[in-house]
Design an enzyme around this catalytic site. Structure first.
Site: not given
Ligand code: GLA
Length: 310
Positions: A139, A188
């Site tokens: 990202d 996650y």
């Protein structure tokens, strides 16, 4: 207006302003933290920040939670405290990587001299420090080094990267599932550990997804649009069944998109557990697609420059 990403002096004094884009990920999900290849693109939704030196870090924003990121980034960059004013159309939790857009925008303001790779790595470390979520570097790279008209092929093992032309015949659509989550509240880190420890199902996703990234790039370069769609659908099934990061609501949305006119393919995007789905449309089919997606908002995006694209 896509180039206003590097820091600009603020006329009111010693301050600066900077911005960085959100991102989509075309393919290569849950492979960045394992050193795999990813294919994100920076898109034309931005987080803008104004900053000026201050006694202590502060953040004024419509969106809560920015202060921990600012403090962590200050520590990473060795920067003195700043007062930050943030405005953003990269909604937190919506799957467009809002935290990376914020961190990269602040880095562009504080350290416009940095190389984009160093900037992305500093932002990744700041995110680890601020949240404890062991995110990969995709990202931050997209927000820093994405290029208008292109996707960014990044090898997360070597950090080699190159822009891949994104054809005009394709339109990026993002659909928010409305399920908001902070990554710290999701499994996650657990998924990362399971994949790292070689758990068979998780590895099956990782290995097949890595192969799909290379096939996707080849299909993009050969303008084989139908193949792109097949790869997106296969990626979704793998994320749903093998990596288990989808939800029934997201699966229903993806299936609705698969059946909509003009949709080449769609899949859950980003970390998962809610967030957004990505659909690739044939250019010109936007209105027909949106009409078929009854009851959901379709966000059409164009590729954009990252804050450190030079
Ligand atoms: C989040 C993380 C990224 C990546 C994706 C899943 O967006 O920030 O590093 O791991 O999830 O591909």
């Amino acid at each position: 207006m896509c180039s206003a990403s590097s820091a600009e002096p603020d006329h009111a004094g010693a301050g600066w302003s900077a911005r960085a884009p959100g991102r989509v990920n075309l393919i290569g999900e849950h492979v960045d933290y394992l050193g795999g290849p990813v294919l994100p693109a920076a898109v034309d939704r931005f987080t803008s920040v104004r900053g000026r030196p201050a006694e202590a870090w502060s953040v004024v924003s419509e969106v809560p939670g920015g202060l921990a990121y600012a403090v962590a980034l200050g520590e990473e960059l060795g920067a003195h405290p700043h007062a930050l004013a943030v405005s953003s159309d990269v909604l937190p939790g919506s799957g467009l990587a809002s935290s990376a857009a914020l961190l990269v925008a602040v880095t562009a303001g504080l350290r416009p001299d940095l190389d984009g790779v160093e900037a992305a790595l500093a932002c990744q470390r700041a995110e680890h420090r601020a949240t404890g979520v062991q995110v990969g570097v995709m990202d931050q790279f997209a927000a820093a080094l994405g290029r208008r008209g292109h996707a960014l092929l990044l090898d997360c093992g070597t950090l080699e990267h190159r822009p891949v032309p994104f054809p005009d015949e394709l339109v990026i659509a993002v659909i928010d599932s409305g399920v908001r989550r902070s990554l710290a509240d999701t499994p996650y880190n657990q998924r990362r550990r399971e994949a790292e420890s070689g758990m068979a199902k998780r590895r099956r996703h990782v290995d097949s997804e890595i192969a799909r990234v290379y096939e996707f790039v080849a299909a993009l370069e050969a303008a084989r649009l139908d193949r792109l769609g097949e790869l997106l659908r296969a990626s979704h099934r793998s994320l749903r069944d093998d990596f288990e990061v989808s939800t029934p609501g997201v699966d229903a949305l993806v299936e609705q998109a698969w059946a909509a006119p003009g949709c080449l393919g769609a899949r859950i995007m980003g970390a998962g557990f809610g967030g957004s789905i990505l659909a690739l449309l044939e250019a010109g089919a936007e209105a027909r697609f949106a009409a078929a997606m009854v009851g959901v908002a379709v966000l059409l995006c164009r590729t954009a420059d990252g804050a450190f694209a030079r």
